[in-house]
Design a protein around this motif. Structure first.
Motif, PDB file in Angstrom:
ATOM      1  N   ILE A 154       0.878  -1.223  -0.069  1.00 21.43           N
ATOM      2  CA  ILE A 154      -0.027   0.142   0.045  1.00 21.43           C
ATOM      3  C   ILE A 154       0.989   1.280   0.077  1.00 21.43           C
ATOM      4  CG2 ILE A 154      -1.840   1.155   1.149  1.00 21.43           C
ATOM      5  CD1 ILE A 154      -2.368  -1.676   0.023  1.00 21.43           C
ATOM      6  N   ASN A 155       0.796   2.011  -1.110  1.00 17.81           N
ATOM      7  CA  ASN A 155       1.789   3.015  -1.177  1.00 17.81           C
ATOM      8  C   ASN A 155       0.980   4.375  -1.553  1.00 17.81           C
ATOM      9  OD1 ASN A 155       4.184   1.300  -1.039  1.00 17.81           O
ATOM     10  ND2 ASN A 155       3.595   0.609  -3.090  1.00 17.81           N
ATOM     11  N   SER A 156      -0.283   4.523  -1.515  1.00 17.53           N
ATOM     12  CA  SER A 156      -0.945   5.579  -2.013  1.00 17.53           C
ATOM     13  C   SER A 156      -2.416   5.881  -1.285  1.00 17.53           C
ATOM     14  CB  SER A 156      -1.056   5.733  -3.227  1.00 17.53           C
ATOM     15  OG  SER A 156      -1.639   6.805  -3.872  1.00 17.53           O
ATOM     16  N   VAL A 157      -2.607   7.066  -0.681  1.00 18.13           N
ATOM     17  CA  VAL A 157      -3.798   7.323  -0.418  1.00 18.13           C
ATOM     18  C   VAL A 157      -4.801   7.417  -1.652  1.00 18.13           C
ATOM     19  CG1 VAL A 157      -3.429   8.369   1.811  1.00 18.13           C
ATOM     20  CG2 VAL A 157      -3.540   9.751  -0.022  1.00 18.13           C
ATOM     21  N   VAL A 158      -5.932   7.723  -1.546  1.00 18.29           N
ATOM     22  CA  VAL A 158      -7.040   7.856  -2.768  1.00 18.29           C
ATOM     23  C   VAL A 158      -6.430   8.640  -3.769  1.00 18.29           C
ATOM     24  CG1 VAL A 158      -9.412   8.622  -3.410  1.00 18.29           C
ATOM     25  CG2 VAL A 158      -8.887   7.846  -0.926  1.00 18.29           C
ATOM     26  N   TYR A 159      -6.513   8.074  -5.159  1.00 17.42           N
ATOM     27  CA  TYR A 159      -5.653   8.523  -6.217  1.00 17.42           C
ATOM     28  C   TYR A 159      -6.423   8.581  -7.403  1.00 17.42           C
ATOM     29  CZ  TYR A 159      -1.778   8.204  -9.553  1.00 17.42           C
ATOM     30  OH  TYR A 159      -1.128   8.251 -10.539  1.00 17.42           O
ATOM     31  N   CYS A 160      -5.861   9.201  -8.578  1.00 20.77           N
ATOM     32  CA  CYS A 160      -6.694   9.494  -9.824  1.00 20.77           C
ATOM     33  C   CYS A 160      -7.425   8.300 -10.061  1.00 20.77           C
ATOM     34  CB  CYS A 160      -5.769  10.107 -10.790  1.00 20.77           C
ATOM     35  SG  CYS A 160      -4.350   9.094 -11.314  1.00 20.77           S
ATOM     36  N   THR A 161      -6.676   7.229 -10.235  1.00 20.48           N
ATOM     37  CA  THR A 161      -7.231   5.982 -11.059  1.00 20.48           C
ATOM     38  C   THR A 161      -8.361   5.423 -10.073  1.00 20.48           C
ATOM     39  OG1 THR A 161      -5.625   4.679  -9.879  1.00 20.48           O
ATOM     40  CG2 THR A 161      -5.418   5.379 -12.149  1.00 20.48           C
ATOM     41  N   ASP A 162      -8.660   5.925  -8.659  1.00 17.30           N
ATOM     42  CA  ASP A 162      -9.909   5.607  -7.809  1.00 17.30           C
ATOM     43  C   ASP A 162     -11.073   5.744  -8.664  1.00 17.30           C
ATOM     44  OD1 ASP A 162      -8.954   4.396  -5.665  1.00 17.30           O
ATOM     45  OD2 ASP A 162      -8.053   6.160  -4.856  1.00 17.30           O
ATOM     46  N   CYS A 163     -11.103   6.884  -9.448  1.00 15.99           N
ATOM     47  CA  CYS A 163     -12.328   7.506  -9.973  1.00 15.99           C
ATOM     48  C   CYS A 163     -12.175   7.983 -11.663  1.00 15.99           C
ATOM     49  CB  CYS A 163     -12.619   8.700  -9.302  1.00 15.99           C
ATOM     50  SG  CYS A 163     -12.938   8.569  -7.509  1.00 15.99           S
ATOM     51  N   HIS A 164     -10.845   7.568 -12.280  1.00 15.10           N
ATOM     52  CA  HIS A 164     -10.822   8.188 -13.619  1.00 15.10           C
ATOM     53  C   HIS A 164     -10.023   6.990 -14.277  1.00 15.10           C
ATOM     54  CE1 HIS A 164     -12.141  12.216 -13.333  1.00 15.10           C
ATOM     55  NE2 HIS A 164     -12.064  12.065 -11.967  1.00 15.10           N
ATOM     56  N   VAL A 165     -10.389   7.000 -15.715  1.00 15.78           N
ATOM     57  CA  VAL A 165      -9.502   6.112 -16.491  1.00 15.78           C
ATOM     58  C   VAL A 165      -7.987   6.844 -16.304  1.00 15.78           C
ATOM     59  CG1 VAL A 165      -8.841   5.523 -18.914  1.00 15.78           C
ATOM     60  CG2 VAL A 165     -11.293   5.654 -17.951  1.00 15.78           C
ATOM     61  N   ASP A 166      -6.894   5.797 -16.244  1.00 15.39           N
ATOM     62  CA  ASP A 166      -5.843   6.313 -16.038  1.00 15.39           C
ATOM     63  C   ASP A 166      -5.214   7.293 -16.932  1.00 15.39           C
ATOM     64  OD1 ASP A 166      -3.535   6.494 -14.893  1.00 15.39           O
ATOM     65  OD2 ASP A 166      -2.503   4.468 -15.469  1.00 15.39           O
ATOM     66  N   GLY A 167      -4.942   8.655 -16.482  1.00  9.08           N
ATOM     67  CA  GLY A 167      -4.273   9.676 -17.167  1.00  9.08           C
ATOM     68  C   GLY A 167      -5.259  10.332 -18.275  1.00  9.08           C
ATOM     69  N   SER A 168      -6.370  10.109 -17.926  1.00  7.64           N
ATOM     70  CA  SER A 168      -7.477  10.603 -18.427  1.00  7.64           C
ATOM     71  C   SER A 168      -8.471  11.259 -17.442  1.00  7.64           C
ATOM     72  CB  SER A 168      -8.341   9.782 -19.279  1.00  7.64           C
ATOM     73  OG  SER A 168      -9.686  10.003 -19.803  1.00  7.64           O
ATOM     74  N   ALA A 169      -9.620  12.307 -17.970  1.00  5.43           N
ATOM     75  CA  ALA A 169     -10.498  12.792 -17.323  1.00  5.43           C
ATOM     76  C   ALA A 169     -11.751  11.979 -17.214  1.00  5.43           C
ATOM     77  CB  ALA A 169     -10.879  14.267 -17.822  1.00  5.43           C
ATOM     78  N   GLU A 170     -11.681  11.085 -18.062  1.00  7.68           N
ATOM     79  CA  GLU A 170     -12.959  10.279 -18.205  1.00  7.68           C
ATOM     80  C   GLU A 170     -13.203   9.511 -16.783  1.00  7.68           C
ATOM     81  OE1 GLU A 170     -14.531   6.416 -20.815  1.00  7.68           O
ATOM     82  OE2 GLU A 170     -12.694   7.185 -21.156  1.00  7.68           O
ATOM     83  N   LEU A 171     -14.415   9.571 -16.472  1.00 12.27           N
ATOM     84  CA  LEU A 171     -14.750   8.916 -15.023  1.00 12.27           C
ATOM     85  C   LEU A 171     -15.057   7.107 -15.055  1.00 12.27           C
ATOM     86  CD1 LEU A 171     -17.768  11.209 -14.056  1.00 12.27           C
ATOM     87  CD2 LEU A 171     -15.581  11.101 -13.077  1.00 12.27           C
ATOM     88  N   ALA A 172     -14.427   6.515 -14.113  1.00 13.43           N
ATOM     89  CA  ALA A 172     -14.241   5.382 -14.117  1.00 13.43           C
ATOM     90  C   ALA A 172     -14.785   4.553 -12.866  1.00 13.43           C
ATOM     91  CB  ALA A 172     -12.758   4.790 -14.306  1.00 13.43           C
ATOM     92  N   LEU A 173     -15.122   3.427 -12.734  1.00 10.42           N
ATOM     93  CA  LEU A 173     -15.665   2.710 -11.428  1.00 10.42           C
ATOM     94  C   LEU A 173     -14.462   1.440 -11.362  1.00 10.42           C
ATOM     95  CD1 LEU A 173     -17.747   3.518  -9.456  1.00 10.42           C
ATOM     96  CD2 LEU A 173     -19.230   1.539 -10.890  1.00 10.42           C
ATOM     97  N   PRO A 174     -13.577   1.591 -10.988  1.00 13.73           N
ATOM     98  CA  PRO A 174     -12.367   0.533 -10.667  1.00 13.73           C
ATOM     99  C   PRO A 174     -12.815  -0.672  -9.931  1.00 13.73           C
ATOM    100  CG  PRO A 174     -11.516   2.356  -9.595  1.00 13.73           C
ATOM    101  CD  PRO A 174     -12.998   2.939 -10.287  1.00 13.73           C
ATOM    102  N   ARG A 175     -13.548  -0.260  -8.885  1.00 15.48           N
ATOM    103  CA  ARG A 175     -13.702  -1.448  -7.819  1.00 15.48           C
ATOM    104  C   ARG A 175     -14.824  -2.551  -8.454  1.00 15.48           C
ATOM    105  NH1 ARG A 175     -11.330   2.851  -5.852  1.00 15.48           N
ATOM    106  NH2 ARG A 175     -10.057   2.481  -3.927  1.00 15.48           N
ATOM    107  N   PRO A 176     -14.376  -3.814  -8.556  1.00 13.47           N
ATOM    108  CA  PRO A 176     -15.453  -4.736  -8.840  1.00 13.47           C
ATOM    109  C   PRO A 176     -16.670  -4.904  -8.149  1.00 13.47           C
ATOM    110  CG  PRO A 176     -13.207  -5.627  -8.711  1.00 13.47           C
ATOM    111  CD  PRO A 176     -12.893  -4.212  -8.140  1.00 13.47           C
ATOM    112  N   HIS A 177     -16.721  -4.615  -6.932  1.00 16.19           N
ATOM    113  CA  HIS A 177     -17.924  -4.573  -6.235  1.00 16.19           C
ATOM    114  C   HIS A 177     -19.016  -3.725  -6.712  1.00 16.19           C
ATOM    115  CE1 HIS A 177     -15.928  -1.655  -3.507  1.00 16.19           C
ATOM    116  NE2 HIS A 177     -17.086  -1.206  -3.378  1.00 16.19           N
ATOM    117  N   ALA A 178     -18.444  -2.468  -7.015  1.00 16.26           N
ATOM    118  CA  ALA A 178     -19.485  -1.452  -7.488  1.00 16.26           C
ATOM    119  C   ALA A 178     -19.893  -1.566  -9.066  1.00 16.26           C
ATOM    120  CB  ALA A 178     -18.456   0.219  -7.570  1.00 16.26           C
ATOM    121  N   GLN A 179     -18.894  -2.004  -9.631  1.00 16.20           N
ATOM    122  CA  GLN A 179     -19.380  -2.616 -11.223  1.00 16.20           C
ATOM    123  C   GLN A 179     -20.528  -3.512 -11.181  1.00 16.20           C
ATOM    124  OE1 GLN A 179     -15.520  -3.975 -12.789  1.00 16.20           O
ATOM    125  NE2 GLN A 179     -14.616  -2.073 -12.573  1.00 16.20           N
ATOM    126  N   ASN A 180     -20.103  -4.708 -10.018  1.00 15.27           N
ATOM    127  CA  ASN A 180     -21.130  -5.646 -10.141  1.00 15.27           C
ATOM    128  C   ASN A 180     -22.556  -5.245  -9.397  1.00 15.27           C
ATOM    129  OD1 ASN A 180     -19.234  -7.505 -10.811  1.00 15.27           O
ATOM    130  ND2 ASN A 180     -18.641  -8.076  -8.643  1.00 15.27           N
TER     131      ASN A 180
END
Length: 468
Positions: A154-180
């Motif tokens: 564990i090397n980071s607190v809440v980070y860009c890829t928690d809510c966005h496509v990496d390197g992009s402003a596009e919103l994302a949902l990276p956690r499987p439980h939320a996707q499901n």
């Protein structure tokens, strides 16, 4: 009023329009403080989004927290048999997400050989390293691991890829439980509008969940029948699921966890398209007159003129209403807690006197359901602001169910010739801990030894942020 509505639409449009442009920077910089401090180079996000970075950095000012067990010691009795009875604090700023989950007594220390420790699933909403580890290890492989075993990853607190496509402003949902969960509800993330997507990226963590035992404790959101309290309860009852057996009453207990998204989704705010971002990340102007989204993610009222004035005429009026709602909800909650504590001990007295399950089933189920409705209300941070009507409904139902349990137990006790029940002293955290056999000092000593010998030596410094 028309002028106010027009202003609201204008402000909300700005917020939603900036979701992909400005909100991106919020998550894009989260968690990079440790990297920035360790590097001689200026972080690119600080350069590209200086206003957002500055306001995000201010989350480190959000150090205040409340010892909820000291404030509400009856909770220790209600949660007896679970880790929540050991320690439970109100949340701090995102900067402390990793440190707080590391230091809490709920995550414990490495288990003894042959014992099953706390699941690594406890990391899931605290860091972007969790989605990374899930991809590397598989969801079940990750969740089957022990919490402390993955600490060095564990090397980071809440980070860009928690809510966005990496390197992009596009919103994302990276956690499987939320996707499901969104797939279960028939509205997958990619089919939602920008407003709901903005709320959902917050809602992937500010939501209730449980660890699915048949799948190695993966995080799961119980939304198959719906996300309201009764449908979640239906899901649990249908599965005959429980998180632990209460050691006093033998009740199979359910635990709610910060269901802010669920309460918001049925609120007047949601009906008006007012989301988490609207209230907690208002649009502001810098010294150059440029608009940006405030990334401190703080309370709404201090920004009344930006977040509330479109629908509420005065700060004084809304403050008075919030205070009244909070006072009423708190009073109702204290009543329920008192009733449930007595119900647990009355059930114990009945069992001790020789009661059987046929006699006890109705009362035990009423305790289970009453405590669930109470917990679903009080585990939600800011319920009195997000959805006070639902809060009152839940607590009214919990009161009825607790009273029903006690009425049945009174009959059982009378039939067993029990005329006296011993109730615990819940006047303080210390007395309540003593009543359920928790030695906080001993637990804290073991935890501090683990922090000193393992965390401070081998984990990333973010794991001790705010505890130095």
């Amino acid at each position: 009023m028309n002028k106010q509505l027009a202003l609201f639409k204008q402000n909300n449009s700005k917020v939603l329009g900036m979701t992909k442009k400005c909100v991106a920077s919020f998550v894009a910089v989260l968690g990079l403080a440790s990297c920035f401090a360790a590097s001689a180079k200026t972080d690119i996000n600080q350069t590209k989004f200086p206003d957002q970075y500055k306001t995000w950095a201010e989350t480190e000012e959000q150090t205040e927290r409340e010892d909820m067990l000291a404030s509400y010691p009856a909770n220790i009795i209600l949660w007896a048999g679970s880790s929540f009875a050991k320690e439970y604090h109100s949340p701090r700023g995102h900067q402390f997400a990793v440190a707080d989950v590391t230091h809490t007594l709920r995550t414990g220390v490495p288990p003894k050989e042959g014992e099953k420790g706390t699941s690594a699933s406890c990391w899931t909403c605290k860091t972007p390293d969790a989605p990374r580890l899930i991809k590397e290890m598989g969801f079940e492989g990750y969740s089957a691991s022990n919490f402390t075993d993955l600490g060095t990853e564990i090397n980071s607190v809440v980070y860009c890829t928690d809510c966005h496509v990496d390197g992009s402003a596009e919103l994302a949902l990276p956690r499987p439980h939320a996707q499901n969960a969104m797939s279960k509800t028939g509205i997958p993330f990619e089919k939602q509008d920008a407003s709901m997507q903005g709320a959902q990226v917050c809602g992937q963590c500010h939501v209730t969940y449980y660890f699915q035992p048949e799948k190695s404790n993966v995080v799961n959101m119980p939304w198959i029948f719906g996300s309201d309290t009764d449908n979640i309860l239906k899901y649990y009852d249908t599965r005959r699921f429980y998180e632990w057996i209460h050691p006093i009453s033998k009740t199979p207990i359910l635990k709610a966890r910060h269901p802010e998204f669920e309460h918001w989704s049925r609120s007047k705010h949601a009906e008006a398209n007012v989301t988490c971002i609207t209230c907690h990340m208002p649009v502001e102007e810098n010294a150059k007159g440029e608009e940006f989204t405030n990334h401190k993610v703080d309370k709404a009222l201090p920004h009344f003129d930006k977040t509330c004035i479109a629908c509420h005429e005065s700060k004084e009026a809304i403050t008075a209403q919030l205070d009244a709602d909070k006072h009423e909800i708190e009073a109702m909650a204290r009543e329920v807690e008192g009733l449930l504590v007595k119900a647990h001990y009355e059930a114990k007295a009945a069992w001790d006197a020789g009661a059987n399950w046929e006699q006890m089933n109705s009362a035990i189920m009423s305790i289970r359901h009453g405590q669930w409705h109470w917990d679903f209300a009080m585990a939600s941070h800011g319920l009195y602001a997000h959805n006070p009507d639902e809060g009152r409904m839940l607590l009214s139902r919990a009161t009825s169910q607790a009273k029903m349990a006690r009425a049945v137990l009174a009959q059982v006790l009378a039939g067993l010739k029990v005329d006296k029940v011993e109730y615990p002293d819940i006047s303080s955290k210390e007395s309540a801990h003593a009543a359920v056999g928790i030695n906080e000092a001993k637990l804290s000593e073991a935890k501090q030894m683990f922090i000193k010998d393992e965390v401070e030596k081998h984990w990333n410094p973010i794991a001790v942020r705010g505890y130095q």
